[in-house]
Design a protein around this motif. Structure first.
Motif, PDB file in Angstrom:
ATOM      1  N   GLY A  18      59.231  48.501  64.404  1.00 55.29           N
ATOM      2  CA  GLY A  18      60.377  49.297  64.817  1.00 55.29           C
ATOM      3  C   GLY A  18      61.627  48.478  65.084  1.00 55.29           C
ATOM      4  O   GLY A  18      62.734  48.861  64.683  1.00 55.29           O
ATOM      5  N   VAL A  19      61.465  47.352  65.758  1.00 53.20           N
ATOM      6  CA  VAL A  19      62.633  46.528  66.085  1.00 53.20           C
ATOM      7  C   VAL A  19      63.309  45.982  64.826  1.00 53.20           C
ATOM      8  O   VAL A  19      64.525  46.140  64.659  1.00 53.20           O
ATOM      9  CB  VAL A  19      62.244  45.400  67.061  1.00 53.20           C
ATOM     10  N   PRO A  20      62.565  45.339  63.900  1.00 52.44           N
ATOM     11  CA  PRO A  20      63.252  44.864  62.693  1.00 52.44           C
ATOM     12  C   PRO A  20      63.801  45.991  61.825  1.00 52.44           C
ATOM     13  O   PRO A  20      64.854  45.850  61.204  1.00 52.44           O
ATOM     14  CB  PRO A  20      62.175  44.062  61.951  1.00 52.44           C
ATOM     15  N   LEU A  21      63.101  47.127  61.785  1.00 51.92           N
ATOM     16  CA  LEU A  21      63.603  48.272  61.017  1.00 51.92           C
ATOM     17  C   LEU A  21      64.951  48.729  61.558  1.00 51.92           C
ATOM     18  O   LEU A  21      65.919  48.896  60.808  1.00 51.92           O
ATOM     19  CB  LEU A  21      62.572  49.399  61.062  1.00 51.92           C
TER      20      LEU A  21
ATOM     21  N   THR B 279      61.644  35.562  73.385  1.00 46.73           N
ATOM     22  CA  THR B 279      62.277  36.851  73.629  1.00 46.73           C
ATOM     23  C   THR B 279      62.720  37.446  72.299  1.00 46.73           C
ATOM     24  O   THR B 279      62.840  36.752  71.286  1.00 46.73           O
ATOM     25  CB  THR B 279      63.499  36.705  74.538  1.00 46.73           C
ATOM     26  N   PHE B 280      62.996  38.748  72.315  1.00 48.06           N
ATOM     27  CA  PHE B 280      63.525  39.396  71.118  1.00 48.06           C
ATOM     28  C   PHE B 280      64.867  38.780  70.741  1.00 48.06           C
ATOM     29  O   PHE B 280      65.177  38.603  69.562  1.00 48.06           O
ATOM     30  CB  PHE B 280      63.683  40.903  71.361  1.00 48.06           C
ATOM     31  N   ALA B 281      65.662  38.443  71.749  1.00 47.60           N
ATOM     32  CA  ALA B 281      66.970  37.842  71.477  1.00 47.60           C
ATOM     33  C   ALA B 281      66.813  36.494  70.786  1.00 47.60           C
ATOM     34  O   ALA B 281      67.568  36.162  69.863  1.00 47.60           O
ATOM     35  CB  ALA B 281      67.754  37.692  72.778  1.00 47.60           C
ATOM     36  N   GLU B 282      65.842  35.701  71.226  1.00 47.73           N
ATOM     37  CA  GLU B 282      65.627  34.383  70.625  1.00 47.73           C
ATOM     38  C   GLU B 282      65.197  34.481  69.166  1.00 47.73           C
ATOM     39  O   GLU B 282      65.411  33.542  68.396  1.00 47.73           O
ATOM     40  CB  GLU B 282      64.584  33.606  71.436  1.00 47.73           C
ATOM     41  N   LEU B 283      64.616  35.604  68.796  1.00 45.57           N
ATOM     42  CA  LEU B 283      64.189  35.789  67.411  1.00 45.57           C
ATOM     43  C   LEU B 283      65.294  36.402  66.553  1.00 45.57           C
ATOM     44  O   LEU B 283      65.072  36.711  65.387  1.00 45.57           O
ATOM     45  CB  LEU B 283      62.931  36.655  67.354  1.00 45.57           C
ATOM     46  N   GLY B 284      66.466  36.586  67.113  1.00 44.58           N
ATOM     47  CA  GLY B 284      67.614  37.005  66.318  1.00 44.58           C
ATOM     48  C   GLY B 284      67.877  38.488  66.269  1.00 44.58           C
ATOM     49  O   GLY B 284      68.653  38.956  65.423  1.00 44.58           O
ATOM     50  N   VAL B 285      67.273  39.269  67.160  1.00 49.52           N
ATOM     51  CA  VAL B 285      67.492  40.717  67.178  1.00 49.52           C
ATOM     52  C   VAL B 285      68.865  41.011  67.771  1.00 49.52           C
ATOM     53  O   VAL B 285      69.322  40.339  68.708  1.00 49.52           O
ATOM     54  CB  VAL B 285      66.388  41.425  67.984  1.00 49.52           C
TER      55      VAL B 285
ATOM     56  N   ALA C 251      65.821  51.873  52.448  1.00 50.65           N
ATOM     57  CA  ALA C 251      65.703  50.420  52.302  1.00 50.65           C
ATOM     58  C   ALA C 251      64.448  49.870  52.948  1.00 50.65           C
ATOM     59  O   ALA C 251      64.005  48.773  52.613  1.00 50.65           O
ATOM     60  CB  ALA C 251      66.930  49.730  52.917  1.00 50.65           C
ATOM     61  N   VAL C 252      63.864  50.629  53.900  1.00 52.56           N
ATOM     62  CA  VAL C 252      62.676  50.167  54.616  1.00 52.56           C
ATOM     63  C   VAL C 252      61.668  51.312  54.687  1.00 52.56           C
ATOM     64  O   VAL C 252      61.992  52.404  55.162  1.00 52.56           O
ATOM     65  CB  VAL C 252      63.008  49.695  56.050  1.00 52.56           C
ATOM     66  N   LEU C 253      60.463  51.051  54.206  1.00 54.78           N
ATOM     67  CA  LEU C 253      59.356  52.015  54.283  1.00 54.78           C
ATOM     68  C   LEU C 253      58.258  51.424  55.155  1.00 54.78           C
ATOM     69  O   LEU C 253      57.862  50.268  54.974  1.00 54.78           O
ATOM     70  CB  LEU C 253      58.790  52.307  52.892  1.00 54.78           C
ATOM     71  N   VAL C 254      57.756  52.223  56.106  1.00 58.46           N
ATOM     72  CA  VAL C 254      56.658  51.783  56.970  1.00 58.46           C
ATOM     73  C   VAL C 254      55.542  52.814  56.926  1.00 58.46           C
ATOM     74  O   VAL C 254      55.799  54.021  57.039  1.00 58.46           O
ATOM     75  CB  VAL C 254      57.127  51.608  58.439  1.00 58.46           C
ATOM     76  N   LEU C 255      54.323  52.353  56.743  1.00 57.11           N
ATOM     77  CA  LEU C 255      53.145  53.197  56.910  1.00 57.11           C
ATOM     78  C   LEU C 255      52.459  52.758  58.193  1.00 57.11           C
ATOM     79  O   LEU C 255      51.949  51.637  58.284  1.00 57.11           O
ATOM     80  CB  LEU C 255      52.190  53.055  55.725  1.00 57.11           C
ATOM     81  N   ASP C 256      52.473  53.613  59.197  1.00 58.11           N
ATOM     82  CA  ASP C 256      51.836  53.312  60.477  1.00 58.11           C
ATOM     83  C   ASP C 256      50.409  53.839  60.465  1.00 58.11           C
ATOM     84  O   ASP C 256      50.138  54.893  59.899  1.00 58.11           O
ATOM     85  CB  ASP C 256      52.639  53.945  61.612  1.00 58.11           C
ATOM     86  N   GLU C 257      49.495  53.125  61.130  1.00 57.67           N
ATOM     87  CA  GLU C 257      48.061  53.413  61.045  1.00 57.67           C
ATOM     88  C   GLU C 257      47.685  53.472  59.568  1.00 57.67           C
ATOM     89  O   GLU C 257      47.120  54.459  59.070  1.00 57.67           O
ATOM     90  CB  GLU C 257      47.724  54.731  61.755  1.00 57.67           C
ATOM     91  N   ALA C 258      47.976  52.396  58.862  1.00 57.88           N
ATOM     92  CA  ALA C 258      47.857  52.381  57.406  1.00 57.88           C
ATOM     93  C   ALA C 258      46.437  52.606  56.918  1.00 57.88           C
ATOM     94  O   ALA C 258      46.225  53.167  55.841  1.00 57.88           O
ATOM     95  CB  ALA C 258      48.390  51.060  56.857  1.00 57.88           C
ATOM     96  N   ASP C 259      45.444  52.182  57.677  1.00 63.70           N
ATOM     97  CA  ASP C 259      44.066  52.384  57.229  1.00 63.70           C
ATOM     98  C   ASP C 259      43.766  53.874  57.076  1.00 63.70           C
ATOM     99  O   ASP C 259      43.121  54.299  56.111  1.00 63.70           O
ATOM    100  CB  ASP C 259      43.073  51.728  58.192  1.00 63.70           C
TER     101      ASP C 259
ATOM    102  N   GLU D 284      56.051  38.571  67.613  1.00 59.79           N
ATOM    103  CA  GLU D 284      56.518  37.198  67.389  1.00 59.79           C
ATOM    104  C   GLU D 284      56.280  36.766  65.946  1.00 59.79           C
ATOM    105  O   GLU D 284      57.119  36.106  65.331  1.00 59.79           O
ATOM    106  CB  GLU D 284      55.795  36.244  68.349  1.00 59.79           C
ATOM    107  N   LEU D 285      55.131  37.176  65.386  1.00 62.37           N
ATOM    108  CA  LEU D 285      54.772  36.748  64.041  1.00 62.37           C
ATOM    109  C   LEU D 285      55.491  37.539  62.955  1.00 62.37           C
ATOM    110  O   LEU D 285      55.827  37.005  61.897  1.00 62.37           O
ATOM    111  CB  LEU D 285      53.255  36.875  63.856  1.00 62.37           C
ATOM    112  N   THR D 286      55.719  38.828  63.202  1.00 62.64           N
ATOM    113  CA  THR D 286      56.284  39.671  62.140  1.00 62.64           C
ATOM    114  C   THR D 286      57.806  39.688  62.113  1.00 62.64           C
ATOM    115  O   THR D 286      58.405  39.829  61.049  1.00 62.64           O
ATOM    116  CB  THR D 286      55.785  41.126  62.269  1.00 62.64           C
ATOM    117  N   LEU D 287      58.462  39.555  63.264  1.00 60.86           N
ATOM    118  CA  LEU D 287      59.910  39.737  63.306  1.00 60.86           C
ATOM    119  C   LEU D 287      60.683  38.819  62.359  1.00 60.86           C
ATOM    120  O   LEU D 287      61.566  39.302  61.633  1.00 60.86           O
ATOM    121  CB  LEU D 287      60.432  39.583  64.739  1.00 60.86           C
TER     122      LEU D 287
END
Length: 450
Positions: free
Chosen positions: A63-66, A9-15, A158-166, A36-39
């Motif tokens: 989005g969640v970690p940001l 769960t998101f909670a189990e990953l520390g969100v 503090a956080v930059l995201v490029l979505d659909e980076a290709d 699961e892999l990125t958080l």
């Protein structure tokens, strides 16, 4: 118990609980593979390149970690009304979708979110920035314009995201991206996400990232298309394509459907022809005014119309899990466009059907797509609107004809399209709405800001 239910769960990953409660209210409790892999890495402030197929949870993967870091990471400065995070998307529609997803996830936090894109008055966006914003989601042209005017402050991001980076890093967007990167000279976290990530794009990305971790949510060399999407491919004569289309749209079990057209003009024409046959249909393409585009997309999301005709660029903002059918009215130009198109269905645990009508002059193009994706269909069969094979393959009722009722107007009316001709306006047309406000609480450092 399914594999999806076994995911943490998101909670189990520390969100943060404020965010997990909002996600749960939206039906999101357990993570998808990319999440699961990125958080764990993203929550720790690491740079990363996230890659997963369309519809497998990439938006919440960043989005969640940001939101969590902006909300209560001690390594991110306290909120003071200047942006702490910036998300850059290639299209207006995608910016709107990402902004809406963020607002749902941040509903229980004081994080303020603003979506910025061209085609909207500058004044309302400047006023929102002046009032105070914590997270900005936008398209490159309008972001740069507001930055050059001194209205958009990026020195505390503090956080930059490029979505659909290709696509963001493709030749058409690279100069804009470089301008934004030059404004972020301080240490910050960078995340790139996309369904496809060619080697040259990864190499380019590494030039402005700090030891990024490349995360793939599937095995290297895995098929680029979803196993949950059934692909039906056949040759269709261009004079018979509209008649074929009207039969396909009468398939049993068909729900929300996206029809892809190659050009703005063909998109408008297909929508008008279907409306004339009695179908409730909307359209989204570059020659529509922004209010009309938003109206059509909202009608599709809300179910007012179940058929949407779109060009490839416009479809980047269509993030709806229960699209049952995708129809390629014309063969895509390349294999990655094909992957992005059919990725609109068979999403998030649902099954879907992707239908591709290969014109006789498009066979070479299809052969290349088939070879690159190893689809095993180098010579698709030739079917007509009256072919029994078409009816059997797509479960079309025997009595299906070319029309389903009286002629209608395309949703939004015929006036939504501008006359064909040169594009009007400046680059900023390539390209919000503010959220809440307040301060966060702190739970201590979770990872160093670099």
């Amino acid at each position: 118990m399914s594999e999806q239910k076994l995911k943490p769960t998101f909670a189990e990953l520390g969100v943060a609980k404020e965010i997990t409660d909002a996600l749960a209210a939206a039906g999101m409790v357990r993570t998808f593979a990319i999440q699961e892999l990125t958080l764990p890495l993203a929550l720790a402030g690491k740079d990363l390149i996230g890659q997963a197929r369309t519809g497998m949870g990439k938006t919440m993967g960043f989005g969640v970690p940001l939101l969590d870091r902006v909300f209560d990471d001690a390594d991110v400065e306290e909120l003071d009304g200047t942006p702490r995070a910036l998300v850059v998307t290639p299209t207006r529609e995608l910016a709107v979708q990402v902004g809406e997803d963020f607002r749902r996830a941040a509903a229980n936090t004081p994080v303020r979110i603003l979506t910025i894109y061209g085609g909207r008055p500058y004044d309302e966006q400047i006023e929102a920035l002046d009032a105070g914003v914590d997270v900005v989601v936008g398209t490159p042209g309008r972001l740069i314009d507001l930055y050059n005017r001194g209205c958009l402050k990026l020195d505390h991001v503090a956080v930059l995201v490029l979505d659909e980076a290709d696509e963001m890093l493709d030749l058409g967007f690279l100069p804009d991206i470089e301008k934004l990167l030059k404004a972020l000279t301080h240490r910050h976290q960078t995340m790139l996400f996309s369904a496809t990530m060619p080697g040259p794009i990864i190499a380019l990305a590494r030039t402005f990232m700090d030891r990024p971790v490349h995360i793939r949510a599937e095995e290297v060399g895995a098929a680029a298309t979803h196993a949950s999407t059934r692909q039906v491919v056949f040759r269709a004569h261009r004079m018979d394509k509209t008649a074929v289309l009207s039969r396909v749209l009468q398939s049993r079990g068909r729900g929300r459907t996206i029809i892809f057209a190659r050009t703005k003009r063909s998109c408008a024409t297909i929508a008008e022809e279907l409306a004339a046959k009695g179908f409730a249909v909307g359209a989204v393409h570059g020659d529509m005014g922004q209010p009309a585009r938003e109206k059509s997309l909202n009608a599709f999301r809300e179910g007012t119309v179940e058929i949407l005709v779109a060009t490839d660029v416009a479809a980047r903002g269509i993030d709806i899990d229960d699209v049952t059918h995708v129809i390629n009215y014309q063969t895509p130009d390349d294999e990655m466009t094909y992957v992005h198109r059919i990725g609109r269905t068979g999403r998030a645990g649902h099954t879907g059907t992707a239908v591709t009508l290969v014109g006789y002059d498009e066979l070479v193009k299809w052969e290349l797509i088939n070879k690159e994706l190893d689809l095993g269909q180098p010579e698709p069969p030739a079917w007509f609107s009256t072919s029994p094979e078409l009816y059997d393959a797509l479960d079309i009722p025997e009595g299906a004809g070319e029309s389903v009722g009286p002629a209608r107007k395309v949703f939004g009316g015929p006036s939504v399209t501008r006359p064909a001709g040169p594009r009007q306006g400046s680059r900023t047309q390539r390209d919000g709405s503010p959220g809440g406000g307040g301060r966060r609480t702190g739970r201590g450092a979770r990872g160093g800001r670099r």
